[in-house]
Design an enzyme around this catalytic site. Structure first.
Site, PDB file in Angstrom:
ATOM      1  N   HIS A  53       0.732  -1.267   0.016  1.00 45.43           N
ATOM      2  CA  HIS A  53       0.148  -0.042  -0.151  1.00 45.43           C
ATOM      3  C   HIS A  53       0.809   1.292   0.143  1.00 45.43           C
ATOM      4  O   HIS A  53       0.594   2.227  -0.638  1.00 45.43           O
ATOM      5  CB  HIS A  53      -0.948  -0.018   1.223  1.00 45.43           C
ATOM      6  CG  HIS A  53      -2.076  -1.014   1.100  1.00 45.43           C
ATOM      7  ND1 HIS A  53      -2.686  -1.402   2.267  1.00 45.43           N
ATOM      8  CD2 HIS A  53      -2.347  -1.999   0.312  1.00 45.43           C
ATOM      9  CE1 HIS A  53      -3.371  -2.409   1.938  1.00 45.43           C
ATOM     10  NE2 HIS A  53      -3.032  -2.796   0.918  1.00 45.43           N
ATOM     11  N   HIS A  80      -9.296  -2.461  -5.147  1.00 46.95           N
ATOM     12  CA  HIS A  80      -7.965  -2.557  -4.303  1.00 46.95           C
ATOM     13  C   HIS A  80      -7.016  -3.713  -5.040  1.00 46.95           C
ATOM     14  O   HIS A  80      -5.909  -3.380  -4.586  1.00 46.95           O
ATOM     15  CB  HIS A  80      -8.831  -3.016  -2.920  1.00 46.95           C
ATOM     16  CG  HIS A  80      -7.516  -3.320  -2.006  1.00 46.95           C
ATOM     17  ND1 HIS A  80      -6.986  -2.452  -1.333  1.00 46.95           N
ATOM     18  CD2 HIS A  80      -6.825  -4.669  -1.712  1.00 46.95           C
ATOM     19  CE1 HIS A  80      -6.041  -2.784  -0.497  1.00 46.95           C
ATOM     20  NE2 HIS A  80      -5.780  -3.856  -0.716  1.00 46.95           N
ATOM     21  N   ASP A  97      -3.209  -2.865  -5.206  1.00 40.81           N
ATOM     22  CA  ASP A  97      -2.033  -3.852  -4.719  1.00 40.81           C
ATOM     23  C   ASP A  97      -1.208  -4.195  -5.912  1.00 40.81           C
ATOM     24  O   ASP A  97      -0.020  -4.212  -5.738  1.00 40.81           O
ATOM     25  CB  ASP A  97      -2.782  -4.906  -4.449  1.00 40.81           C
ATOM     26  CG  ASP A  97      -3.176  -5.295  -2.896  1.00 40.81           C
ATOM     27  OD1 ASP A  97      -2.902  -4.422  -2.116  1.00 40.81           O
ATOM     28  OD2 ASP A  97      -3.915  -6.242  -2.608  1.00 40.81           O
ATOM     29  N   HIS A 145      -0.357 -11.330  -4.761  1.00 41.40           N
ATOM     30  CA  HIS A 145       1.008 -10.785  -4.650  1.00 41.40           C
ATOM     31  C   HIS A 145       2.141 -11.302  -5.219  1.00 41.40           C
ATOM     32  O   HIS A 145       2.709 -11.143  -5.770  1.00 41.40           O
ATOM     33  CB  HIS A 145       1.233 -10.460  -3.095  1.00 41.40           C
ATOM     34  CG  HIS A 145       0.412  -9.303  -2.642  1.00 41.40           C
ATOM     35  ND1 HIS A 145      -0.037  -8.185  -2.829  1.00 41.40           N
ATOM     36  CD2 HIS A 145      -0.617  -9.908  -1.440  1.00 41.40           C
ATOM     37  CE1 HIS A 145      -0.827  -7.655  -2.312  1.00 41.40           C
ATOM     38  NE2 HIS A 145      -1.373  -8.486  -1.271  1.00 41.40           N
TER      39      HIS A 145
END
Length: 306
Positions: free
Chosen positions: A78, A235, A239, A262
């Protein structure tokens, strides 16, 4: 031109997964420094950890970087997205714990602090990574792909069984401050069914209904509901921007993610840099630099050579 922040920006809170308190200070840095985290609570070993793709180590549900001495910082995505979204190329980030504070679960507070600090131009041009041919990785139904494009674009889709999430897709060019307008306030999210499981595995210890959006079937359990109707996919785009920042330079490419996370985005960067014919590092023209994420978002002070 390359930039750094003009004055320091401080952030205090708790880690989403560790639940540990953390004080983090983003400080100015010189030309070519990049983004480097420094653990101020560690002694006797190297404490600097460059925010670069080859320093990422496997970690559940967040991005974790580690140096050769085993010193690490987690949940960096973030703040990395905020730095990119504010056009910050060089910064030293001092932190007194193992995890970046989650704050409200989005990048909004980081962006507010960085914009208040302002930008300082440095006496060197920006260099960007141009993707020359498609690169793709996958794991099961999850796919991540980079394609040639004039500037950074993010195209993301998700599919959850929970009716309150369901199928969502969005595509955005990251030029012209799009991150600040469209993505920065979108919070991390999870399913209620996963909360107890995460805590059994020592995760989400700092999570609350205020710093994460919690879904349960067709219900949104977090007070106030969603900030945007498609907050979850936005969101995931936030990311992705933070994880792509670990390329070490702005990307001129289109990123496509389908159910990607991720680890898969890092796998994609590793695949990109493993193929010398897939990318080139080039000096940005003034026009190109103006289209990079974050260009024009922060007030900029006079040129300062370092």
């Amino acid at each position: 031109m390359q930039t750094t922040i003009d004055t320091s920006a401080e952030f205090v809170g708790v880690g989403l997964h560790s639940g540990l308190p953390a004080r983090m200070v983003v400080k100015p840095a010189k030309v070519g420094f990049g983004i480097v985290f420094r653990r101020t609570d560690v002694a006797g070993v190297a404490t600097d950890i460059p925010a670069i793709w080859d320093h990422v180590v496997p970690s559940k549900l967040c991005t974790l970087i580690q140096n050769a001495d085993g010193v690490s910082v987690s949940t960096i995505e973030h703040i990395m997205a905020a730095l990119v979204g504010c056009g910050v190329h060089n910064a030293l980030i001092e932190i007194d714990g193992p995890e970046v504070p989650i704050l409200d679960g989005s990048s909004a507070e980081f962006v507010t602090g960085l914009r208040a600090a302002g930008l300082r131009e440095l006496d060197a041009p920006v260099r960007a990574i141009r993707v020359l041919k498609p690169v793709e990785v996958s794991e099961g139904e999850a796919v991540a792909r980079l394609e040639p494009a004039a500037g950074l674009e993010i195209d993301f889709s998700i599919d959850f069984v929970d009716q309150a999430i369901g199928k969502q897709a969005k595509r955005l060019s990251m030029a012209n401050g799009a991150f600040v307008r469209e993505l920065m306030d979108c919070r991390t999210f999870c399913r209620q069914a996963d909360v107890n499981l995460m805590r059994e595995h020592g995760l989400a210890l700092g999570g609350t209904y205020e710093n994460a959006v919690v879904f349960d079937g067709d219900k949104i359990l977090s007070p106030g509901g969603l900030r945007r109707a498609d907050e979850p996919v936005r969101h995931k785009m936030l990311d992705a921007l933070g994880d792509l920042a670990l390329a070490g330079a702005p990307l001129l490419a289109r990123y496509k993610g389908a159910r990607a996370g991720h680890a898969l985005t890092n796998k994609l960067l590793r695949a990109l840099f493993a193929d010398p014919e897939a990318w080139v590092l080039e000096t940005c023209t003034e026009g190109q630099a103006y289209t990079l994420p974050g260009a024009g978002v922060c007030r900029t002070v006079a040129l300062n050579a370092h």
